[in-house]
Design a protein around this motif. Sequence first.
Motif, short mmCIF file in Angstrom:
data_model
loop_
_atom_site.label_atom_id
_atom_site.label_comp_id
_atom_site.label_asym_id
_atom_site.label_seq_id
_atom_site.Cartn_x
_atom_site.Cartn_y
_atom_site.Cartn_z
N VAL A 1 5.70 2.88 5.37
CA VAL A 1 4.73 1.88 4.29
C VAL A 1 5.41 1.14 3.60
N MET A 2 6.65 1.17 3.24
CA MET A 2 7.46 0.56 2.30
C MET A 2 7.92 -0.89 2.97
N SER A 3 7.71 -0.92 4.50
CA SER A 3 7.93 -1.94 5.15
C SER A 3 7.16 -3.24 4.81
N VAL A 4 5.71 -2.95 4.41
CA VAL A 4 4.82 -3.70 3.82
C VAL A 4 5.14 -4.41 2.62
N PRO A 5 5.36 -5.69 2.45
CA PRO A 5 5.74 -6.30 1.21
C PRO A 5 4.91 -5.89 0.07
N GLY A 6 5.70 -5.58 -1.22
CA GLY A 6 4.57 -5.33 -2.39
C GLY A 6 4.27 -3.61 -2.47
N VAL A 7 4.37 -2.89 -1.53
CA VAL A 7 3.87 -1.42 -1.41
C VAL A 7 5.00 -0.53 -2.04
N GLU A 8 4.38 0.44 -3.12
CA GLU A 8 5.20 1.20 -3.51
C GLU A 8 4.80 2.65 -3.39
N VAL A 9 5.66 3.74 -3.00
CA VAL A 9 5.34 4.99 -2.98
C VAL A 9 5.45 5.70 -4.22
#
Length: 220
Positions: free
Chosen positions: A64-72
């Motif tokens: 999911v963090m491969s998508v720019p701007g996404v934080e877990v």
Amino acid sequence: MSYLLRLVVPDRPGILGAVATALGLAGIDIVSVDVLERGNGVAVDDIVVELPADRVPDGLITVVMSVPGVEVESLRPYSGPLDTHRELELLEALARGGGGTAQLLATELPRVLHGGWAAVLSGGPDDVRVLAASDAAPALAALTLPWLPLTSPVLLPSEDDWVPERWREMAIEMMAAPFDGSGTAVLLGRSGGPAFRRSELLRLAHLTGIAATVAQLPPA
């Protein structure tokens, strides 16, 4: 194995689609998506996914963090019925519940609001009475609960002074909402976080309010 991902994402068109695409390319199935909050240019989403047996949970974070701007914000195992109509099913069950409203709430609210357990409580700080509880609920009757009796919804973080030390170590996050006008409360908890947000508290208060109304209706 199913997992609950809480993501903080840029609030722009297509971002959830990009996350879904990344998960799909990795062979990870999305079971449900709940948008919890939106504001200040970001959104907070809960995504339940099914992870293939040959994949490790940490790989979800990488995907999911491969998508720019996404934080877990958090990742934890998720158990229970996997569906996308949880609140509607609860409301239908409440309409049929008759005198078992308290137990129905304790049983069903954990899956509706991605919790681990729930209980319906009455009494005061040093006189806690458990009216109903889910199977996974911890022992509550021997605790001192300074927020009882409850008159308004409240978030109960794991670092609060009244929380037992072992519960703090387990990062048990909680929230509670009034069930009726007598101070009775519905308490919802989950271990390991994430912390409940105001939007989740409002959903809990809304559902318990409906349940209290249903409980007061005369039999059909």
